[in-house]
Design an enzyme around this catalytic site. Structure first.
Site, short mmCIF file in Angstrom:
data_model
loop_
_atom_site.label_atom_id
_atom_site.label_comp_id
_atom_site.label_asym_id
_atom_site.label_seq_id
_atom_site.Cartn_x
_atom_site.Cartn_y
_atom_site.Cartn_z
N THR A 1 44.85 47.21 43.24
CA THR A 1 44.36 47.03 44.60
C THR A 1 44.52 45.60 45.08
O THR A 1 44.38 45.33 46.25
CB THR A 1 42.90 47.46 44.72
OG1 THR A 1 42.18 46.80 43.70
CG2 THR A 1 42.76 48.94 44.58
N GLY A 2 44.88 44.65 44.17
CA GLY A 2 44.95 43.25 44.61
C GLY A 2 43.61 42.88 45.19
O GLY A 2 42.71 42.55 44.45
N THR A 3 43.48 43.02 46.51
CA THR A 3 42.16 43.24 47.08
C THR A 3 41.29 42.05 47.42
O THR A 3 41.19 41.11 46.66
CB THR A 3 41.33 44.14 46.15
OG1 THR A 3 41.97 45.36 45.99
CG2 THR A 3 39.95 44.37 46.67
N THR A 4 40.57 42.21 48.52
CA THR A 4 39.40 41.39 48.79
C THR A 4 38.26 42.35 49.10
O THR A 4 38.38 43.17 50.01
CB THR A 4 39.64 40.48 50.02
OG1 THR A 4 40.82 39.72 49.77
CG2 THR A 4 38.46 39.55 50.22
#
Lengths: 239, 247
Positions: free
Chosen positions: A43-46
Site C-alpha cells: 500500500t505504500g501509503t499514508t
C-alpha cells in the site's frame, strides 16, 4: 504435556491463547515468504488517525503500488470497519492487511455475541498486537482507531506486534510528510470537522511528495454511534 | 436384557438418554454434589459473600487441607460442593481461562464469561463417550464492571445466576432459609451474617468457626479476600451461632 485429558470432542485447553480462535494463518505462509518482492502489492501509503473529544477521524490515501515504483491500483479503500465503533487501516502488504482485518472482525463479532457487549478498544488493540506478533510475518503497520466507554483512542500497531496509543498518529511511507502538517496544526480541542480537515490536508501533503501515496483520500469518522467511511478521488471534494 | 435390567441399562453410558429423556449419569452426579458439605453464596449491594462448611471428620485432620473456597483471579472466588478432586480440575480451568483473557485482551474476565467457560467445559463431559460427568457444583462470585455477580454451575453444565444460593448437603433447607431472610438492599456485612446464619440453620450442634470458610469480593477493592479464623469466630460469637458445649 497436557494438563487436561485429551478426549475426542472435548475442547483443547492447551491451545495457544495468542492465536485467533476462528481464522487460520496457515494459508498465509506463502505471502510471508514473498517478503519484499516486487510482485507483492504494497500500500505504500499514508494513513492518519486523530482523536477528538467526540470521536476519531481516520484518513488514508488511495494508492497501491509494486515496490513503490508502479501504481497497481488507484482506488484502494485503506480503512475498514472491524468493530461497531472501530476501524483499522491497511498499511504494508495488502494480503497481510486484508487477512488481518478479516481475523479481527470475526474475533470482535465472536466476543460481542458471546459476552453481550462489544470489545473495548484497548482489548482490541491488545488482540491486534498479539496476532501481529504471533502469526506469520504480516508485513503490516496499521492504525487502529475507535471509541468506547473510556473515550476516543488511536493506536499504531507495528509489524512486530508493538502497540502504542497516542492522541494522533501516522503510519506508511508518507508518514514524515504528514507528521509535519500534524505537528503544526494538531491541538487537543479539535472538533470532528476540524480533525477531518486536518487529516485530509496531511494526506494531501504526503501525496504531493511521497511516491507510495496518492490518487485521493478516504475519510472515516468513528463515534460511539458507529463508523462512517467516505471516499474522494480528488482532494477538492474532501476539503 | 429384560425387565428390570432394561431400565438400568440407560445409566451405563453417559451419552445415552433414557426413554423419558433423562441422563441418569448426570442425575447421579447431582447426588454426588448432595453428599458434599454445603457452600453458600450471597450477593449484596456492595459485594459477594461465599461461605462454606468445612468441618473435619477427625480432629487430627489439618483444617487448611480441606479446600472449599478458592481464588480464581483477583476479582473472582469459587466455592465448591461435591467431589473435591473434580472441583480442583474445574478451578484450575477457571484460573487458566482468567489468565487467557488477560493474555488475549489485557482485561479481567467477566464473572459471567468465566462461569460459561467452566459450564461449557462441564457440558462436554455429558456428551462425550468414555467420560464421566463432574461430581461437583460451584458457586462463582465476583465483580464485573463494578457490579457484584453470583453464578452457580451444576453437573449438567447449566449456568444459573442468583441473588443468594446454596449448593451441597441440606441445599433445600438452606435455600428456604435464604429465601426467607434475603434482602436485596443488604450490605456486605449483613450478607456475611446471612451466609453464616444460613449455614448454622442446618447444623444441630452449632457452628464452629474453625469449620467454616468465608471469603468476600467487595465492589470497593474488587479483590478476593479470605476471612481469617479470628474474623469468622468474632462473627459466629456475635450471631450466637456456636453450639452449647455442655449439650
Amino acid at each position: 504435556m497436557s494438563k487436561f485429558p485429551d478426549l475426542p470432542g472435548i475442547k483443547n485447553l492447551d491451545a495457544n491463547p495468542y492465536e485467533p480462535e476462528l481464522a487460520s494463518f496457515d494459508d498465509m505462509d506463502a505471502d510471508a515468504d514473498a517478503g519484499d518482492g516486487d510482485a507483492v502489492a504494497k500500500t505504500g501509503t499514508t494513513t492518519i488517525g486523530i482523536t477528538t473529544d467526540d470521536g476519531v477521524v481516520i484518513a488514508t490515501d488511495m494508492r497501491a503500488s509494486l515496490g513503490g515504483r508502479f501504481v497497481s491500483n488507484k482506488s484502494v479503500q485503506k480503512v475498514e470497519q472491524i468493530h461497531p465503533s472501530a476501524a483499522l487501516t491497511l498499511v504494508g502488504s495488502v494480503g497481510g492487511a486484508q487477512s488481518f482485518i478479516r481475523t479481527l472482525r470475526s474475533e470482535s463479532d465472536l466476543y460481542e455475541v458471546r459476552r453481550g457487549e462489544p470489545m473495548s478498544i484497548s482489548a482490541l488493540a491488545t488482540l491486534a498486537g498479539n496476532f501481529a506478533r504471533g502469526g506469520p510475518f504480516f508485513a503490516i503497520n496499521p492504525i487502529l482507531g475507535g471509541v468506547d466507554e473510556e473515550g476516543s483512542h488511536v493506536y499504531s500497531i507495528d509489524p512486530a506486534g508493538g502497540v502504542m496509543e497516542d492522541d494522533y498518529t501516522v503510519t506508511g511511507s508518507g508518514m514524515q510528510v504528514a507528521h509535519g502538517k500534524l505537528e503544526d496544526r494538531y491541538h487537543d480541542d479539535l472538533s470532528m470537522e476540524e480533525a477531518e480537515e486536518l487529516a485530509v490536508e496531511a494526506v494531501y501533503a504526503a501525496t504531493e511528495r511521497d511516491t507510495g501515496s496518492g490518487n485521493g483520500v478516504y475519510v472515516a469518522t468513528v463515534t460511539g454511534d458507529g463508523v462512517d467511511i467516505t471516499g474522494y478521488d480528488d482532494f477538492e471534494g474532501a476539503r | 436384557m429384560q425387565g428390570q435390567n432394561q431400565q438400568q441399562a440407560y445409566d451405563r453410558g453417559i451419552t445415552i438418554f433414557s426413554p423419558d429423556g433423562r441422563l441418569y449419569q448426570v442425575e447421579y452426579a447431582r447426588e454426588a454434589v448432595k453428599r458434599g458439605t454445603a457452600s453458600v453464596g450471597v450477593r449484596t449491594a456492595d459485594g459477594v459473600v461465599l461461605a462454606a462448611d468445612r468441618h473435619a471428620r477427625s480432629p487430627l485432620l489439618e483444617r487448611d487441607s480441606i479446600e472449599k473456597i478458592h481464588k480464581a483471579d483477583d476479582h473472582v472466588g469459587i466455592a465448591s460442593a461435591g467431589h473435591v478432586a473434580d472441583a480442583r480440575q474445574l478451578i484450575d480451568l477457571a484460573r487458566r481461562q482468567a489468565q487467557v483473557n488477560h493474555l488475549r485482551y489485557d482485561e479481567e474476565i467477566g464473572v459471567e464469561s468465566l462461569t460459561k467457560e467452566v459450564t461449557d467445559y462441564i457440558q462436554q463431559y455429558t456428551q462425550t463417550g468414555g467420560a464421566r460427568p463432574f461430581g461437583v457444583a460451584l458457586l462463582v462470585g465476583g465483580i464485573e464492571d463494578g457490579e457484584p455477580r453470583l453464578f452457580e454451575t451444576d453437573p449438567s453444565g447449566t449456568p444459573y445466576e442468583w441473588q443468594a444460593v446454596a449448593i451441597g448437603g441440606d441445599r433445600d433447607e438452606i435455600q428456604t432459609f435464604l429465601e426467607e431472610e434475603y434482602e436485596e438492599e443488604m450490605g456486605l456485612e449483613a450478607g456475611l451474617s446471612l451466609a453464616l446464619r444460613a449455614l448454622g440453620s442446618v447444623s444441630d450442634d452449632g457452628l464452629d468457626a474453625t469449620g467454616v470458610d468465608v471469603a468476600t469480593i467487595d465492589v470497593e477493592s474488587e479483590q478476593f479476600t479470605a476471612l481469617s479464623e479470628d474474623e469468622i469466630a468474632e462473627r459466629v460469637t456475635e450471631l450466637e451461632l456456636e453450639g452449647d458445649d455442655d449439650e
